[in-house]
Design an enzyme around this catalytic site. Structure first.
Site, mmCIF file in Angstrom:
data_model
loop_
_atom_site.group_PDB
_atom_site.id
_atom_site.type_symbol
_atom_site.label_atom_id
_atom_site.label_comp_id
_atom_site.label_asym_id
_atom_site.label_seq_id
_atom_site.Cartn_x
_atom_site.Cartn_y
_atom_site.Cartn_z
ATOM 1 N N HIS A 143 -20.045 -8.482 -5.316
ATOM 2 C CA HIS A 143 -19.628 -7.706 -6.478
ATOM 3 C C HIS A 143 -19.029 -6.392 -5.999
ATOM 4 O O HIS A 143 -19.505 -5.816 -5.027
ATOM 5 C CB HIS A 143 -20.838 -7.418 -7.397
ATOM 6 N N ASP A 153 -22.661 -14.534 -12.415
ATOM 7 C CA ASP A 153 -22.109 -15.873 -12.599
ATOM 8 C C ASP A 153 -22.824 -16.951 -11.805
ATOM 9 O O ASP A 153 -22.558 -18.134 -11.996
ATOM 10 C CB ASP A 153 -20.622 -15.882 -12.209
HETATM 11 N N1 ACO Z 1 -17.971 -15.131 -0.138
HETATM 12 C C1 ACO Z 1 -17.646 -14.807 1.132
HETATM 13 N N2 ACO Z 1 -17.259 -13.590 1.519
HETATM 14 C C2 ACO Z 1 -17.180 -12.652 0.593
HETATM 15 C C3 ACO Z 1 -17.493 -12.890 -0.751
HETATM 16 C C4 ACO Z 1 -17.923 -14.187 -1.113
HETATM 17 N N3 ACO Z 1 -18.244 -14.487 -2.373
HETATM 18 N N4 ACO Z 1 -17.322 -11.766 -1.464
HETATM 19 C C5 ACO Z 1 -16.904 -10.843 -0.598
HETATM 20 N N5 ACO Z 1 -16.810 -11.362 0.661
HETATM 21 C C6 ACO Z 1 -16.455 -10.647 1.896
HETATM 22 C C7 ACO Z 1 -14.981 -10.291 1.912
HETATM 23 O O1 ACO Z 1 -14.220 -11.338 2.505
HETATM 24 C C8 ACO Z 1 -14.988 -9.041 2.733
HETATM 25 O O2 ACO Z 1 -15.149 -9.372 4.091
HETATM 26 P P1 ACO Z 1 -14.423 -8.504 5.257
HETATM 27 O O3 ACO Z 1 -14.918 -7.098 5.061
HETATM 28 O O4 ACO Z 1 -14.850 -9.127 6.510
HETATM 29 O O5 ACO Z 1 -12.953 -8.630 4.985
HETATM 30 C C9 ACO Z 1 -16.278 -8.337 2.282
HETATM 31 O O6 ACO Z 1 -17.144 -9.383 1.866
HETATM 32 C C10 ACO Z 1 -16.064 -7.332 1.167
HETATM 33 O O7 ACO Z 1 -15.537 -8.025 0.046
HETATM 34 P P2 ACO Z 1 -14.308 -7.558 -0.812
HETATM 35 O O8 ACO Z 1 -13.358 -8.721 -0.965
HETATM 36 O O9 ACO Z 1 -13.755 -6.277 -0.312
HETATM 37 O O10 ACO Z 1 -15.028 -7.323 -2.167
HETATM 38 P P3 ACO Z 1 -14.325 -6.958 -3.523
HETATM 39 O O11 ACO Z 1 -15.120 -5.861 -4.098
HETATM 40 O O12 ACO Z 1 -12.872 -6.747 -3.370
HETATM 41 O O13 ACO Z 1 -14.484 -8.299 -4.367
HETATM 42 C C11 ACO Z 1 -15.532 -9.990 -5.622
HETATM 43 C C12 ACO Z 1 -15.563 -8.519 -5.213
HETATM 44 C C13 ACO Z 1 -14.137 -10.343 -6.187
HETATM 45 C C14 ACO Z 1 -16.541 -10.214 -6.726
HETATM 46 C C15 ACO Z 1 -15.854 -10.859 -4.381
HETATM 47 O O14 ACO Z 1 -17.149 -10.564 -3.915
HETATM 48 C C16 ACO Z 1 -15.706 -12.348 -4.655
HETATM 49 O O15 ACO Z 1 -14.612 -12.887 -4.519
HETATM 50 N N6 ACO Z 1 -16.828 -13.039 -5.070
HETATM 51 C C17 ACO Z 1 -16.746 -14.425 -5.430
HETATM 52 C C18 ACO Z 1 -16.178 -14.558 -6.845
HETATM 53 C C19 ACO Z 1 -17.177 -14.131 -7.888
HETATM 54 O O16 ACO Z 1 -18.337 -14.520 -7.854
HETATM 55 N N7 ACO Z 1 -16.695 -13.345 -8.865
HETATM 56 C C20 ACO Z 1 -17.509 -12.890 -9.981
HETATM 57 C C21 ACO Z 1 -17.773 -11.433 -9.899
HETATM 58 S S1 ACO Z 1 -18.832 -10.886 -11.200
HETATM 59 C C22 ACO Z 1 -17.847 -10.873 -12.563
HETATM 60 O O17 ACO Z 1 -16.657 -10.738 -12.538
HETATM 61 C C23 ACO Z 1 -18.491 -11.038 -13.824
#
Ligand code: ACO
Length: 429
Positions: A306, A363
């Site tokens: 998140h 979720d």
């Molecule tokens: N699985 C694997 N790796 C992940 C995940 C994940 N679910 N989420 C983040 N990461 C990794 C990223 O690749 C990144 O790695 P790095 O630093 O080596 O490049 C690091 O963790 C930081 O993540 P960001 O992408 O910078 O996080 P951001 O804040 O941009 O994205 C998000 C947040 C979109 C929720 C992300 O965690 C994600 O894609 N999760 C899966 C989708 C999801 O569950 N979305 C629902 C969110 S809640 C809602 O909207 C109600």
């Protein structure tokens, strides 16, 4: 005296006021930065940007705190109802009993959709995505109702707020029935908000569906947990559209589209697809986690991570507990729940997830609850939208009642070509 932060650039010192919120969160106010220095800020994905001041919802991602209008989510989820919470979000106060009665009366009064809206619905192909239908139909509601643009007045704002909240569930249920080729079921005034929605989803003309109390309770709680989440992608979209002084329906329709994506509200569908994919393929969890860490073909652990929560998502804690309780009460044994718990356990021990502070989000377990309620996967994000609607309405209202509001218009750093010579088509080869 207010604090200031200083920026030193190009031999110049620029004083920037520091703004402190009621929960002591702090921000540097850069509204005069460009005028004074020629600089803008660049913040990919807005991770460090406060786009507004808001009095609706507070989130502390480090401590896992979520409050609507000062009330903790744990309290609202156990003591309130979705309708009461919606009132709180939209009007800023818990309703008195007469306000609550009036709000419920208006929800009942507006539960039907105009008959011409049904013809509009008929125009969609049977396999149209319900989120596309929802967005289009919400925008269309604005064509059938007088557009309301005086949100300052509580008494008058109750009508458009109740109208939209009431109609969204009628539209959602109708789009589901249509996707099955089944007749639309009319709402029943004597039923409560969630009961009425379930009735319109699952009753047939000759066989009324009576939702067990455990089902009504679980869905009501799920909606409370989704009701607002400050400046998330869809709410920011609603606010941005509202900032152009667009009407409530147009702004909310845009929010539905933003919610649709798998990185936002669409994640509840992606979680079930991921879990079902693991069951179907028989892939070992360790191997799947290794693929996620390698980012093989964009593999991601859906329902984890998140932007704001870096410890735990309080909504996920409540949903997980609610999910267990519901399945036990209605006697459903879902293998995807066991799998989800195992996958969570493996991920939470893995340094990749620990170091990046990735935890289950709202979720991760919500899809399992919805499956148990008999809601098909392609309706999951629609249910999220029904839940998020009071938040969107509250934010739309906040934008429209802010006397200092300006149209949202971010800037950019241009990285394209500078000047190019136009070559006539016949000379380009
Ligand atoms: N699985 C694997 N790796 C992940 C995940 C994940 N679910 N989420 C983040 N990461 C990794 C990223 O690749 C990144 O790695 P790095 O630093 O080596 O490049 C690091 O963790 C930081 O993540 P960001 O992408 O910078 O996080 P951001 O804040 O941009 O994205 C998000 C947040 C979109 C929720 C992300 O965690 C994600 O894609 N999760 C899966 C989708 C999801 O569950 N979305 C629902 C969110 S809640 C809602 O909207 C109600």
């Amino acid at each position: 005296m207010t604090d200031t932060a200083q920026l030193h650039y190009n031999g110049q010192t620029i004083d920037l006021p520091v703004v402190v919120g009621t929960q002591k969160e702090t921000a540097v106010d850069i509204s005069k930065l460009r005028a004074e220095s020629g600089l803008i800020t660049l913040d990919n994905g807005y991770g460090n940007t406060g786009s507004c001041s808001s009095a609706i919802t507070f989130v502390n991602g480090e401590k896992g705190i979520l409050k609507y209008r000062g009330y903790r989510i744990e309290v609202l989820a156990t003591k309130s109802t979705f309708v009461e919470t919606a009132y709180l979000l939209i009007f800023g106060e818990m309703p008195t009993s007469s306000q609550y009665t009036e709000f419920r009366r208006q929800l009942v009064q507006h539960e039907f959709i105009h008959e011409d809206m049904r013809h509009h619905l008929d125009g969609f192909p049977p396999n149209a995505p319900p989120m596309a239908i929802l967005s289009a139909m919400i925008n269309a509601v604005g064509c059938f109702e007088p557009v309301f643009m005086q949100p300052e007045d509580d008494e008058h704002f109750m009508k458009p707020a109740a109208r939209l909240m009431s109609k969204i569930r009628t539209i959602a249920a109708a789009s589901y029935r249509k996707s099955l080729g089944k007749p639309i079921v009319y709402p029943r005034s004597r039923l409560r908000y969630v009961e009425n929605f379930l009735h319109m989803m699952f009753s047939s003309p000759y066989e009324p569906y009576e939702a067990p109390e455990a089902v009504v309770e679980a869905l009501d709680r799920l909606l409370i947990l989704h009701a607002d989440h400050e400046q998330n992608c869809s709410t920011s979209t609603v606010r941005m559209v509202a900032s152009s002084q667009a009407n409530l329906y147009a702004s909310v329709a845009a929010g539905v589209c933003a919610l649709w994506g798998p990185l936002h509200g669409g994640a509840n569908v992606a979680v079930i697809d991921m879990l079902q994919g693991l069951v179907d393929s028989g892939e070992k969890l360790d191997r799947f986690i290794a693929r996620v860490k390698n980012r093989d073909a964009g593999a991601r652990l859906m329902g984890f991570g998140h932007r704001v929560y870096k410890n735990f998502d309080p909504r996920a804690t409540i949903i997980k507990e609610s999910c267990h309780r519901l399945l036990e009460k209605i006697g459903v044994d879902d293998p995807l729940l066991d799998l989800a718990m195992k996958l969570e356990e493996v991920a939470l021990k893995d340094p990749y997830f620990v170091e990046r502070k990735l935890y289950p989000n709202v979720d991760y377990y919500s899809g399992i609850i919805m499956r148990a309620l008999g809601i098909p996967t392609d309706m999951f994000t629609v249910i999220f939208a029904i839940g998020r609607l009071p938040g969107w309405i509250a934010h739309w209202r906040e934008v429209h009642t802010n006397t200092n509001a300006r149209i949202d218009r971010p800037r950019q750093i241009y990285i394209g070509d500078t000047v190019r010579e136009y070559v006539p088509l016949e000379e380009r080869g």
